[in-house]
Scaffold this active site. Structure first.
Site, PDB file in Angstrom:
ATOM      1  N   SER A  61       0.845  -1.197   0.000  1.00 41.80           N
ATOM      2  CA  SER A  61       0.000   0.000   0.000  1.00 41.80           C
ATOM      3  C   SER A  61       0.881   1.248   0.000  1.00 41.80           C
ATOM      4  O   SER A  61       0.408   2.355  -0.295  1.00 41.80           O
ATOM      5  CB  SER A  61      -0.936   0.005   1.219  1.00 41.80           C
ATOM      6  OG  SER A  61      -0.223  -0.320   2.394  1.00 41.80           O
ATOM      7  N   ASP A  99       5.909  -6.806   2.567  1.00 41.86           N
ATOM      8  CA  ASP A  99       5.051  -7.262   1.465  1.00 41.86           C
ATOM      9  C   ASP A  99       5.907  -7.514   0.232  1.00 41.86           C
ATOM     10  O   ASP A  99       6.720  -6.665  -0.138  1.00 41.86           O
ATOM     11  CB  ASP A  99       4.050  -6.135   1.126  1.00 41.86           C
ATOM     12  CG  ASP A  99       2.614  -6.604   1.162  1.00 41.86           C
ATOM     13  OD1 ASP A  99       2.372  -7.819   1.212  1.00 41.86           O
ATOM     14  OD2 ASP A  99       1.730  -5.722   1.161  1.00 41.86           O
ATOM     15  N   LYS A 129       5.057 -11.216   3.168  1.00 42.40           N
ATOM     16  CA  LYS A 129       3.636 -11.478   2.912  1.00 42.40           C
ATOM     17  C   LYS A 129       3.432 -11.616   1.413  1.00 42.40           C
ATOM     18  O   LYS A 129       4.002 -10.842   0.633  1.00 42.40           O
ATOM     19  CB  LYS A 129       2.760 -10.356   3.464  1.00 42.40           C
ATOM     20  CG  LYS A 129       1.259 -10.586   3.185  1.00 42.40           C
ATOM     21  CD  LYS A 129       0.378  -9.654   3.975  1.00 42.40           C
ATOM     22  CE  LYS A 129       0.219  -8.286   3.381  1.00 42.40           C
ATOM     23  NZ  LYS A 129      -0.327  -8.260   2.002  1.00 42.40           N
ATOM     24  N   GLU A 131       0.251 -12.411  -1.587  1.00 41.53           N
ATOM     25  CA  GLU A 131      -1.202 -12.478  -1.816  1.00 41.53           C
ATOM     26  C   GLU A 131      -1.539 -13.711  -2.648  1.00 41.53           C
ATOM     27  O   GLU A 131      -0.768 -14.098  -3.536  1.00 41.53           O
ATOM     28  CB  GLU A 131      -1.669 -11.220  -2.557  1.00 41.53           C
ATOM     29  CG  GLU A 131      -1.507  -9.948  -1.746  1.00 41.53           C
ATOM     30  CD  GLU A 131      -2.073  -8.715  -2.449  1.00 41.53           C
ATOM     31  OE1 GLU A 131      -2.729  -8.861  -3.502  1.00 41.53           O
ATOM     32  OE2 GLU A 131      -1.865  -7.605  -1.923  1.00 41.53           O
ATOM     33  N   GLU A 198      -8.792 -10.233   3.978  1.00 39.99           N
ATOM     34  CA  GLU A 198      -9.191  -8.862   3.609  1.00 39.99           C
ATOM     35  C   GLU A 198     -10.516  -8.882   2.852  1.00 39.99           C
ATOM     36  O   GLU A 198     -10.729  -9.687   1.929  1.00 39.99           O
ATOM     37  CB  GLU A 198      -8.107  -8.208   2.736  1.00 39.99           C
ATOM     38  CG  GLU A 198      -8.521  -6.793   2.281  1.00 39.99           C
ATOM     39  CD  GLU A 198      -7.388  -5.948   1.726  1.00 39.99           C
ATOM     40  OE1 GLU A 198      -6.235  -6.393   1.722  1.00 39.99           O
ATOM     41  OE2 GLU A 198      -7.684  -4.806   1.308  1.00 39.99           O
TER      42      GLU A 198
HETATM   43  O1  KIV Z   1      -0.347  -3.454   1.639  1.00 43.28           O
HETATM   44  C1  KIV Z   1      -1.039  -3.435   2.669  1.00 43.28           C
HETATM   45  O2  KIV Z   1      -1.139  -2.421   3.360  1.00 43.28           O
HETATM   46  C2  KIV Z   1      -1.741  -4.657   3.048  1.00 43.28           C
HETATM   47  C3  KIV Z   1      -2.643  -4.598   4.231  1.00 43.28           C
HETATM   48  C4  KIV Z   1      -3.844  -3.843   3.866  1.00 43.28           C
HETATM   49  C5  KIV Z   1      -2.965  -5.936   4.757  1.00 43.28           C
HETATM   50  O3  KIV Z   1      -1.591  -5.647   2.398  1.00 43.28           O
END
Ligand code: KIV
Length: 300
Positions: A61, A99, A129, A131, A198
């Site tokens: 994000s 991420d 993380k 997806e 989410e």
């Molecule tokens: O990138 C992000 O901020 C996220 C969260 C919303 C879980 O993946």
């Protein structure tokens, strides 16, 4: 290997034990909610860490709330590494997750493993993380074998923006709910240490949470998950856009910054900033000599 702690302790958070994947699992077992938040730079990560946030995610994000893109797709591995390093320097207690950006794990598995290891080795993340559901299980297994803990992320996955046809709440049919259960099962069997849920109905998130061995961390998934995560800028009204239904703004940082900026502008334009007391001065013994010589010099 030496167990000597090389870095001296600096603040309250640094004296608390570091949160690990095991801590998160223990919290699920005890029914103690996991508090998670995104951060992208040193000051905000430091404040989050000192506030006792359990898990800090350097989310992709970043692309939207910090870099100003329309969606999360353009952010690169190098940009994510740069911000993860800044957050790592600030984080003493929280579990630090980075991420993996779009494109960094969607091709060959070997390349994805190489990219993930960079987040741990070069940037100080404790986990990455990714997806996606069952389709990512092989990758999760390979990363786990490579000692990279993985947080999975299912439901509304923003990197699937074009495939989903927009940001839409997921898991709204019985078939979709079955798929989410199969995804969660496959990901935890492959070794995922936690699963972000989410944009799914509360009832579905509660059911997934009850069936998962590993902690679930919700965003737009209702209060029954093992933890909650929000985007830092949503929490502080710093997104310049209407927020989603699930966001609770806790403070108006945009309002605070705007008021202060208007005051600063006014003070500079009216010459009330800086004041004499905010200025450096010559030593007293030089002041009269300087005033005389300077006057003479100006007259000459
Ligand atoms: O990138 C992000 O901020 C996220 C969260 C919303 C879980 O993946």
């Amino acid at each position: 290997m030496s167990l000597t702690q090389l870095r001296p302790t600096e603040n309250a958070a640094s004296t608390a034990a570091r949160v690990t994947a095991q801590t998160l699992l223990e919290k699920k077992r005890l029914g103690s909610p996991i508090v998670a938040l995104t951060a992208y730079d040193y000051p905000t990560a430091r404040l989050a860490d000192e506030a006792g946030i359990d898990l800090i995610l350097v989310g992709d994000s970043l692309a939207m709330v910090v870099l100003g893109y329309d969606n999360t797709l353009p952010v690169t591995v190098d940009e994510m590494l740069h911000h993860t390093r800044a957050v790592a320097r600030a984080t003493r207690r929280a579990f630090l997750v980075a991420d993996m950006p779009y494109g960094s794990y969607h091709g060959a598995i070997d390349e994805a493993v190489t990219n993930a290891i960079r987040f741990v080795k070069e940037a100080g993340a404790q986990a990455v993380k990714i997806e996606g559901g069952a389709a990512r299980a092989d990758l999760v297994r390979r990363l786990t074998e490579a000692e990279v803990p993985v947080v999975a992320h299912i439901g509304l996955t923003p990197q699937s923006l074009h495939a989903m046809g927009g940001y839409k709440v997921q898991g709204k049919t019985l078939a979709a709910i079955d798929r989410l259960h199969a995804d969660a099962r496959a990901l935890e069997e492959a070794g995922a240490i936690a699963i972000v849920l989410e944009g799914i109905p509360r009832e579905v998130a509660a059911d997934l949470t009850a069936h998962c061995e590993v902690p679930t961390i919700g965003i737009g998934a209702g209060p029954d998950c093992d933890g909650q995560i929000l985007v830092f800028h949503d929490l502080f009204n710093l997104t310049f856009a209407p927020t989603a239904k699930f966001v609770r703004p806790y403070a108006d940082a945009a309002g605070m910054f705007s008021t202060a900026l208007a005051q600063y502008r006014r003070d500079v334009t009216t010459r009330t900033f800086p004041s004499d007391s905010e200025s450096y001065h010559l030593p007293r013994e030089l002041q009269s000599v300087f005033a005389r010589d300077h006057r003479l010099a100006r007259k000459a």
